[in-house]
Design an enzyme around this catalytic site. Structure first.
Site, mmCIF file in Angstrom:
data_model
loop_
_atom_site.group_PDB
_atom_site.id
_atom_site.type_symbol
_atom_site.label_atom_id
_atom_site.label_comp_id
_atom_site.label_asym_id
_atom_site.label_seq_id
_atom_site.Cartn_x
_atom_site.Cartn_y
_atom_site.Cartn_z
ATOM 1 C CG ASP A 22 -10.609 83.909 27.845
ATOM 2 O OD1 ASP A 22 -9.924 82.762 28.472
ATOM 3 O OD2 ASP A 22 -10.656 84.769 29.026
ATOM 4 C CD GLU A 198 -4.600 73.777 33.666
ATOM 5 O OE1 GLU A 198 -3.764 72.773 33.569
ATOM 6 O OE2 GLU A 198 -4.542 73.881 35.044
HETATM 7 O O1 FUB Z 1 -9.495 84.715 31.506
HETATM 8 C C1 FUB Z 1 -9.638 84.443 32.595
HETATM 9 C C2 FUB Z 1 -9.360 82.571 32.638
HETATM 10 O O2 FUB Z 1 -8.032 82.518 32.232
HETATM 11 C C3 FUB Z 1 -10.315 81.896 31.635
HETATM 12 O O3 FUB Z 1 -11.506 81.999 32.344
HETATM 13 C C4 FUB Z 1 -9.198 80.385 31.180
HETATM 14 O O4 FUB Z 1 -10.081 80.491 30.434
HETATM 15 C C5 FUB Z 1 -8.748 81.501 31.408
HETATM 16 O O5 FUB Z 1 -7.814 81.864 30.316
#
Ligand code: FUB
Length: 439
Positions: A22, A198
């Site tokens: 992220d 998404e």
């Molecule tokens: O990293 C945890 C979750 O997975 C994130 O908040 C989403 O965007 C996905 O990448």
């Protein structure tokens, strides 16, 4: 933990000491600060407890700044330290992050610091936003008129207008219509969502155009974007930015863009580090050029990553945790070291530092080390078995937090080179804090 044997040209993923996900880059002055979430080793779910920060002035050597914020900094948080973003305003830094509240479900918190590398503190002691259990992945942007916006969400996309204090908001939480015109249709309609949107929104403005980049679905995710002539829409779907990563991908992805030193960069994550996958992800970066009309081209994920945006000065003290590529080592923090240092060093491990400018050659190498046993730092150019500039002996300093400066004579090589610190010895060797070449 994670180590990776890859061709010498490998530059992605950009962090090899832990699993990171992220990416949320922020340019501040002449430095890029890269905030990431962290996947714990051997995760089988999004088991995430803290956020991490890295900095770079050249886009290839990344300095580990440690963890500026974790779940422990929020009295109300239970778990799930997921995707966040940090922004500067009026000399302070505001970090927006999602977490599972003890009782309410996913919520978005804010933390403030005087420094981009933290430490950050929760100034309100409660969630900034809680509107539903899809309150994840906040993205923040301050428009040219001073109005700040926070967008977030999965499966919905919502926003609020932040007040100037950046720790409160005015007005209602607004839900963005996720229609075909704005966010396209899903390439796989497994979960009956209304559009390809998404999660992982990344909101910003360039020239007069507002951009919303996001992870698009179904799953595995690709990266796509929409644009608008205003900060609150209506949004127009534009295109895919990065298709699903078929080799070494994670089933999620997450965009983050910056312009830095005249170039544009897209950060994203994959699962390509050794032992990696959907729950053990790693942050990568690619350079790209906006088209003349502001549209974003298709960007391929590569192993080579980006070229240096500047050279590194070896005559200044450089942190050992400033790394372009490493095999085997980890980082840790201690008061005795005055911050982060490199640890868990074994025979054959190495650190690569890229594009080091030996303008005037060098005669001596200094390093700050601490050890209960000892070992050797070989100084090599351009590959782990490249030209040996010198060998720096590390003695037993009396303890792994007893820091001493050691020196070695070096061959006076000139020019721009990648430097490899190759570690030799038996067992756990030593800790390594900083280094410097002397003319
Ligand atoms: O990293 C945890 C979750 O997975 C994130 O908040 C989403 O965007 C996905 O990448």
């Amino acid at each position: 933990m994670a180590f990776y044997t890859q061709p010498i040209r490998a530059q992605n993923p950009i962090i090899q000491t832990i699993y990171t996900a992220d990416p949320a880059p922020m340019v501040h002055g002449d430095t890029v600060y890269l905030y990431t979430s962290r996947d714990e080793d051997n995760s089988t779910w999004f088991t995430m407890k803290e956020w991490r920060c890295y900095s770079s002035t050249d886009m290839v050597n990344w300095t580990d700044k440690g963890s500026p914020l974790s779940l422990k900094d929020f009295s109300w948080a239970k778990k799930d330290a997921w995707a966040g973003q940090c922004i500067a305003r009026n000399g302070k830094f505001y970090f927006y992050v999602p977490m599972q509240h003890e009782t309410m479900g996913m919520s978005i918190g804010v933390a403030v610091s005087d420094s981009p590398a933290g430490p950050f503190k929760d100034p309100i002691g409660k969630p900034l936003v809680h509107s539903g259990n899809g309150d994840i992945d906040p993205t923040v942007f301050i428009d040219s008129d001073g109005q700040a916006y926070l967008y977030w969400g999965n499966p919905y996309l919502k926003y609020v207008k932040l007040n100037e204090d950046m720790i409160s908001y005015s007005g209602d939480v607004v839900t963005v219509p996720l229609n075909k015109e704005g966010f396209h249709v899903r390439y796989k309609d497994t979960d009956k969502r209304p559009s390809a949107y998404e999660e992982g929104p990344w909101f910003y403005k360039r020239k007069d155009l507002y951009y919303m980049l996001y992870a698009a679905g179904g799953v595995p995710e690709h990266l796509a974007y929409s644009t608008s002539s205003g900060p609150t829409g209506p949004w127009v779907y534009r295109d895919t930015i990065m298709p699903v990563i078929t080799k070494g991908g994670a089933f999620t992805n997450h965009p983050g863009t910056i312009d830095f030193k005249g170039k544009s960069y897209l950060f994203y994550h994959n699962g390509a580090l050794q032992g990696g996958g959907g729950f053990n992800r790693s942050v990568c970066v690619e350079e790209f050029k906006y088209n003349d009309d502001g549209t974003i081209p298709r960007i391929a994920n590569t192993i080579e990553g980006v070229r240096p945006a500047a050279n590194l000065n070896p005559y200044q003290r450089q942190e050992a945790e400033t790394i372009a590529w490493t095999v085997g080592v980890e980082t840790a923090r201690s008061a005795e070291a005055g911050g982060i240092y490199v640890t868990d060093i074994s025979d054959g491990d190495y650190i690569k530092v890229r594009s080091v400018d030996f303008k005037k050659g060098a005669r001596r190498f200094d390093a700050s080390v601490a050890s209960q046993s000892g070992g050797v730092i070989e100084l090599r150019l351009n590959s782990p078995d490249g030209l040996l500039l010198g060998s720096c002996q590390v003695p037993n300093t009396g303890g792994d937090q007893v820091w001493k400066t050691v020196s070695a004579k070096v061959k006076p090589e000139k020019g721009i080179h990648d430097v490899y610190f190759v570690f030799k010895g038996e067992g756990k060797l030593f800790n390594f804090n900083w280094w410097k070449f002397n003319k």
